[in-house]
Scaffold this active site. Sequence first.
Site, short mmCIF file in Angstrom:
data_model
loop_
_atom_site.label_atom_id
_atom_site.label_comp_id
_atom_site.label_asym_id
_atom_site.label_seq_id
_atom_site.Cartn_x
_atom_site.Cartn_y
_atom_site.Cartn_z
N CYS A 1 -68.67 31.83 27.63
CA CYS A 1 -69.78 30.55 27.20
C CYS A 1 -69.81 30.84 25.77
O CYS A 1 -69.29 31.64 24.88
CB CYS A 1 -70.87 31.04 28.12
SG CYS A 1 -71.72 32.71 27.66
O1 LIG Z 1 -75.38 32.29 27.63
C1 LIG Z 1 -75.18 31.09 27.78
C2 LIG Z 1 -74.16 30.66 27.20
O2 LIG Z 1 -74.09 30.88 25.62
C3 LIG Z 1 -74.17 28.86 27.05
O3 LIG Z 1 -72.77 28.64 26.62
C4 LIG Z 1 -75.29 28.40 26.10
O4 LIG Z 1 -76.44 28.44 26.77
C5 LIG Z 1 -75.19 26.76 25.79
O5 LIG Z 1 -75.24 26.19 27.09
P1 LIG Z 1 -75.74 24.64 27.01
O6 LIG Z 1 -74.99 23.73 26.07
O7 LIG Z 1 -75.97 24.30 28.53
O8 LIG Z 1 -77.34 25.07 26.72
#
Ligand SMILES: O=C[C@H](O)[C@H](O)[C@H](O)COP(=O)(O)O
Length: 145
Positions: A65
Amino acid sequence: MKISVSADMLDGIGADIAEELRKRGHEVLVHGALSDDESNDWARASEAAARDVAEGRADQGVVCCWTGTGASIAANKVAGVRAALCTDAYTAQGARRWNDANVLALSLRMTSLPLLDEILDAWFAADVTDDEDDLASIDHVAKIR
Ligand SMILES: O=C[C@H](O)[C@H](O)[C@H](O)COP(=O)(O)O
Protein backbone atom coordinates in the site's frame (compact mmCIF):
# COMPACT_ATOMS: atom_id res chain seq x y z
CA MET A 1 7.40 -20.36 -5.87
CA LYS A 2 3.76 -19.33 -5.89
CA ILE A 3 3.46 -15.76 -4.62
CA SER A 4 0.23 -13.93 -3.83
CA VAL A 5 0.55 -10.18 -4.40
CA SER A 6 -1.72 -7.31 -3.49
CA ALA A 7 -1.74 -3.54 -3.87
CA ASP A 8 -4.43 -0.94 -3.39
CA MET A 9 -3.21 1.21 -6.28
CA LEU A 10 -0.91 1.08 -9.28
CA ASP A 11 1.12 4.13 -8.23
CA GLY A 12 4.85 3.72 -7.60
CA ILE A 13 5.96 0.11 -7.86
CA GLY A 14 2.30 -0.98 -7.85
CA ALA A 15 2.49 -1.13 -11.65
CA ASP A 16 5.64 -3.28 -11.59
CA ILE A 17 5.55 -5.59 -8.61
CA ALA A 18 3.73 -8.55 -10.19
CA GLU A 19 5.89 -8.47 -13.32
CA GLU A 20 9.10 -8.22 -11.26
CA LEU A 21 8.10 -11.45 -9.49
CA ARG A 22 7.16 -13.19 -12.74
CA LYS A 23 10.56 -12.23 -14.20
CA ARG A 24 12.13 -14.10 -11.30
CA GLY A 25 10.23 -17.22 -12.29
CA HIS A 26 7.48 -17.09 -9.71
CA GLU A 27 3.85 -17.91 -10.35
CA VAL A 28 1.87 -14.87 -9.24
CA LEU A 29 -1.66 -14.56 -7.85
CA VAL A 30 -2.94 -10.98 -7.80
CA HIS A 31 -5.39 -9.04 -5.65
CA GLY A 32 -6.73 -5.53 -5.28
CA ALA A 33 -5.75 -2.99 -7.92
CA LEU A 34 -3.61 -5.65 -9.62
CA SER A 35 -6.72 -7.69 -10.38
CA ASP A 36 -10.35 -7.43 -11.39
CA ASP A 37 -11.35 -7.71 -7.72
CA GLU A 38 -14.04 -5.23 -6.79
CA SER A 39 -12.40 -4.68 -3.41
CA ASN A 40 -9.10 -2.96 -4.02
CA ASP A 41 -8.76 -1.14 -0.72
CA TRP A 42 -5.58 -1.96 1.21
CA ALA A 43 -7.35 -3.86 3.99
CA ARG A 44 -9.26 -6.31 1.80
CA ALA A 45 -6.54 -6.69 -0.83
CA SER A 46 -3.90 -7.45 1.80
CA GLU A 47 -6.21 -9.83 3.63
CA ALA A 48 -6.85 -11.74 0.39
CA ALA A 49 -3.13 -12.21 -0.30
CA ALA A 50 -2.47 -13.18 3.32
CA ARG A 51 -5.27 -15.76 3.23
CA ASP A 52 -3.73 -17.29 0.09
CA VAL A 53 -0.57 -17.90 2.13
CA ALA A 54 -2.33 -19.06 5.31
CA GLU A 55 -4.61 -21.43 3.38
CA GLY A 56 -1.88 -22.87 1.15
CA ARG A 57 -2.82 -21.36 -2.21
CA ALA A 58 0.51 -19.50 -2.18
CA ASP A 59 3.92 -20.17 -0.64
CA GLN A 60 4.55 -16.53 0.24
CA GLY A 61 2.91 -13.14 -0.15
CA VAL A 62 3.83 -9.58 -1.05
CA VAL A 63 1.38 -6.93 0.18
CA CYS A 64 1.65 -3.28 -0.80
CA CYS A 65 0.00 0.00 0.00
CA TRP A 66 1.15 3.59 -0.17
CA THR A 67 2.97 3.44 3.19
CA GLY A 68 3.09 -0.34 3.57
CA THR A 69 1.67 -0.01 7.08
CA GLY A 70 -1.99 -0.77 6.45
CA ALA A 71 -1.09 -3.73 4.24
CA SER A 72 1.24 -5.18 6.90
CA ILE A 73 -1.26 -4.64 9.72
CA ALA A 74 -4.06 -6.33 7.77
CA ALA A 75 -1.89 -9.28 6.70
CA ASN A 76 -0.72 -9.89 10.26
CA LYS A 77 -4.33 -10.31 11.42
CA VAL A 78 -4.50 -13.58 9.45
CA ALA A 79 -3.43 -16.54 11.58
CA GLY A 80 -0.22 -18.14 10.35
CA VAL A 81 0.96 -15.03 8.56
CA ARG A 82 4.18 -13.29 9.57
CA ALA A 83 4.24 -10.10 7.54
CA ALA A 84 7.27 -7.81 7.69
CA LEU A 85 7.36 -4.26 6.38
CA CYS A 86 10.77 -4.00 4.71
CA THR A 87 12.45 -0.81 3.58
CA ASP A 88 15.82 -2.23 2.54
CA ALA A 89 17.61 -5.44 1.66
CA TYR A 90 19.12 -5.98 5.12
CA THR A 91 15.71 -5.77 6.72
CA ALA A 92 14.27 -8.19 4.16
CA GLN A 93 17.08 -10.65 4.79
CA GLY A 94 16.57 -10.36 8.53
CA ALA A 95 12.82 -10.77 8.23
CA ARG A 96 13.28 -14.11 6.47
CA ARG A 97 16.24 -15.23 8.58
CA TRP A 98 15.20 -14.25 12.10
CA ASN A 99 11.42 -13.97 11.82
CA ASP A 100 10.60 -16.63 9.20
CA ALA A 101 8.46 -13.91 7.62
CA ASN A 102 6.19 -15.38 4.96
CA VAL A 103 4.70 -12.10 3.71
CA LEU A 104 6.76 -9.15 2.52
CA ALA A 105 5.04 -5.79 3.03
CA LEU A 106 6.20 -2.88 0.92
CA SER A 107 5.56 0.84 0.67
CA LEU A 108 4.60 1.85 -2.85
CA ARG A 109 5.83 5.36 -2.02
CA MET A 110 9.24 4.56 -0.54
CA THR A 111 10.34 1.64 -2.68
CA SER A 112 12.07 2.52 -5.95
CA LEU A 113 12.49 -0.15 -8.63
CA PRO A 114 16.23 -0.62 -7.91
CA LEU A 115 15.47 -0.90 -4.20
CA LEU A 116 12.69 -3.40 -4.93
CA ASP A 117 15.23 -5.49 -6.84
CA GLU A 118 17.63 -5.46 -3.87
CA ILE A 119 14.85 -6.28 -1.42
CA LEU A 120 13.58 -9.21 -3.51
CA ASP A 121 17.14 -10.55 -4.01
CA ALA A 122 17.70 -10.51 -0.26
CA TRP A 123 14.25 -11.89 0.60
CA PHE A 124 14.49 -14.90 -1.73
CA ALA A 125 18.16 -15.64 -0.97
CA ALA A 126 17.79 -15.78 2.80
CA ASP A 127 17.24 -18.99 4.73
CA VAL A 128 15.50 -19.23 8.06
CA THR A 129 17.96 -19.40 10.95
CA ASP A 130 18.77 -22.59 12.81
CA ASP A 131 19.53 -20.64 15.98
CA GLU A 132 17.51 -22.21 18.79
CA ASP A 133 16.76 -18.91 20.53
CA ASP A 134 15.42 -17.33 17.35
CA LEU A 135 13.36 -20.43 16.57
CA ALA A 136 11.94 -20.32 20.10
CA SER A 137 11.00 -16.67 19.56
CA ILE A 138 9.31 -17.48 16.25
CA ASP A 139 7.44 -20.28 18.01
CA HIS A 140 6.46 -17.92 20.83
CA VAL A 141 5.05 -15.40 18.36
CA ALA A 142 2.94 -18.16 16.81
CA LYS A 143 1.31 -18.76 20.19
CA ILE A 144 0.49 -15.13 20.98
CA ARG A 145 -3.30 -14.60 21.00
O1 LIG B 1 -2.04 2.17 5.04
C1 LIG B 1 -2.67 2.65 4.12
C2 LIG B 1 -2.09 2.84 2.80
O2 LIG B 1 -0.85 3.49 2.83
C3 LIG B 1 -2.98 3.45 1.71
O3 LIG B 1 -2.36 3.11 0.52
C4 LIG B 1 -3.17 4.94 1.87
O4 LIG B 1 -4.02 5.16 2.97
C5 LIG B 1 -3.74 5.60 0.62
O5 LIG B 1 -5.00 5.09 0.37
P1 LIG B 1 -6.14 6.07 -0.21
O6 LIG B 1 -5.63 6.59 -1.51
O7 LIG B 1 -7.33 5.16 -0.34
O8 LIG B 1 -6.33 7.12 0.83
